[in-house]
Write a protein that holds these residues in place. Sequence first.
Motif, PDB file in Angstrom:
ATOM      1  N   ASN A  88      -6.897  -0.668 -55.651  1.00 42.50           N
ATOM      2  CA  ASN A  88      -7.938  -0.363 -57.065  1.00 42.50           C
ATOM      3  C   ASN A  88      -8.830   0.913 -56.544  1.00 42.50           C
ATOM      4  O   ASN A  88      -9.740   0.312 -55.851  1.00 42.50           O
ATOM      5  CB  ASN A  88      -8.756  -1.800 -57.231  1.00 42.50           C
ATOM      6  N   ALA A 117     -11.184  -3.855 -61.174  1.00 47.42           N
ATOM      7  CA  ALA A 117     -10.282  -4.423 -59.896  1.00 47.42           C
ATOM      8  C   ALA A 117     -10.310  -5.886 -59.959  1.00 47.42           C
ATOM      9  O   ALA A 117      -9.065  -6.452 -59.807  1.00 47.42           O
ATOM     10  CB  ALA A 117     -11.200  -3.954 -58.852  1.00 47.42           C
ATOM     11  N   THR A 121      -6.455  -7.458 -60.266  1.00 42.32           N
ATOM     12  CA  THR A 121      -6.192  -8.491 -59.295  1.00 42.32           C
ATOM     13  C   THR A 121      -5.761  -9.732 -59.851  1.00 42.32           C
ATOM     14  O   THR A 121      -4.657 -10.510 -59.379  1.00 42.32           O
ATOM     15  CB  THR A 121      -7.259  -8.639 -58.397  1.00 42.32           C
ATOM     16  N   ASN A 138      -9.115  -2.548 -52.168  1.00 44.30           N
ATOM     17  CA  ASN A 138     -10.152  -2.176 -53.055  1.00 44.30           C
ATOM     18  C   ASN A 138     -10.830  -1.029 -52.301  1.00 44.30           C
ATOM     19  O   ASN A 138     -11.276  -1.226 -51.377  1.00 44.30           O
ATOM     20  CB  ASN A 138     -11.282  -3.345 -53.561  1.00 44.30           C
ATOM     21  N   LEU A 161     -17.924  -5.104 -55.066  1.00 51.53           N
ATOM     22  CA  LEU A 161     -16.335  -5.226 -54.692  1.00 51.53           C
ATOM     23  C   LEU A 161     -16.140  -5.597 -53.369  1.00 51.53           C
ATOM     24  O   LEU A 161     -15.068  -6.195 -53.272  1.00 51.53           O
ATOM     25  CB  LEU A 161     -16.058  -3.493 -54.889  1.00 51.53           C
ATOM     26  N   SER A 165     -13.559  -8.722 -52.925  1.00 55.48           N
ATOM     27  CA  SER A 165     -12.314  -8.622 -52.149  1.00 55.48           C
ATOM     28  C   SER A 165     -12.298  -9.898 -50.990  1.00 55.48           C
ATOM     29  O   SER A 165     -11.295 -10.635 -51.048  1.00 55.48           O
ATOM     30  CB  SER A 165     -12.488  -7.321 -51.089  1.00 55.48           C
ATOM     31  N   SER A 181     -11.105  -4.684 -48.321  1.00 47.25           N
ATOM     32  CA  SER A 181     -11.744  -3.418 -48.845  1.00 47.25           C
ATOM     33  C   SER A 181     -11.461  -2.290 -47.891  1.00 47.25           C
ATOM     34  O   SER A 181     -11.655  -2.679 -46.477  1.00 47.25           O
ATOM     35  CB  SER A 181     -13.258  -3.699 -49.107  1.00 47.25           C
TER      36      SER A 181
END
Length: 264
Positions: A88, A117, A121, A138, A161, A165, A181
């Motif tokens: 992502n 994202a 996912t 990510n 984010l 994750s 991430s």
Amino acid sequence: MNIDLGGRTAIVTGSTGGIGYAIAQGLAEAGARVVVNGRSTGSVDSACERLRSAVQGADVMGVAADVTTENGAERIVAESGGADILVNNLGIFGAEEPLSITDDEWRRYFDVNVLSAVRLTRLVLPRMIDHGWGRVLNIASDSAIVTPAEMIHYGVSKTALLGVSRGFAKAAAGTGVTVNSVIAGPTHTGGVEDFVYQLVDLSLPWEEAQREFMRIHRPQSLLQRLIEPEEIANMVVYLSSPLASATTGGALRVDGGYVDSILP
């Protein structure tokens, strides 16, 4: 290290240029079948041709789709036949005076940087879990940890984010699927060149403008230069491989030492 991703399909969002393209190329060089994504057919086709020229025998397909929408996300997964590796990478950024950021702009940043994202996912993780193998990555930012005053909305979206994750890594615990991430530092892309010139004198040549930007706006960088996209891609390719099987739920830094912390 011998990284072999043969037989794996990798979807990389926002991969027609910049960091996303470098990641797509790195994965293709490691033998993965790579799905290039962007919103326009022209940019996607052009990126695919560049990849085929750069990587001999590359297995590349392109899907032009807006993954910030449900239809676009579903289409890229359906047309690619699913993913063993999901990167992502799609994201937007820009400088804006903090008190001028509207509710609509806040929503736009979360729609693009976070919810795209989450949506992808959610679409690919069940298949990965069923197969007992998968990688979700990510692309975050140093701004997730060191929130810049000139783009609070961007920084906060990248902070979210990191939480996304970690949460999905817990959802995939014990399945052979990892979720991580990658915290990218200030990176040299076309978009960043535009951003730099928002903050320094437009008349400066690029090399001087870059040095001025790092000196004034990113002085804590230990690298003291912008990171090249390929340097981000190297971490992503490793995390996508079987060699990174014990790394999950993490936030791994490729930030040039920008974040002044031992841990993220």
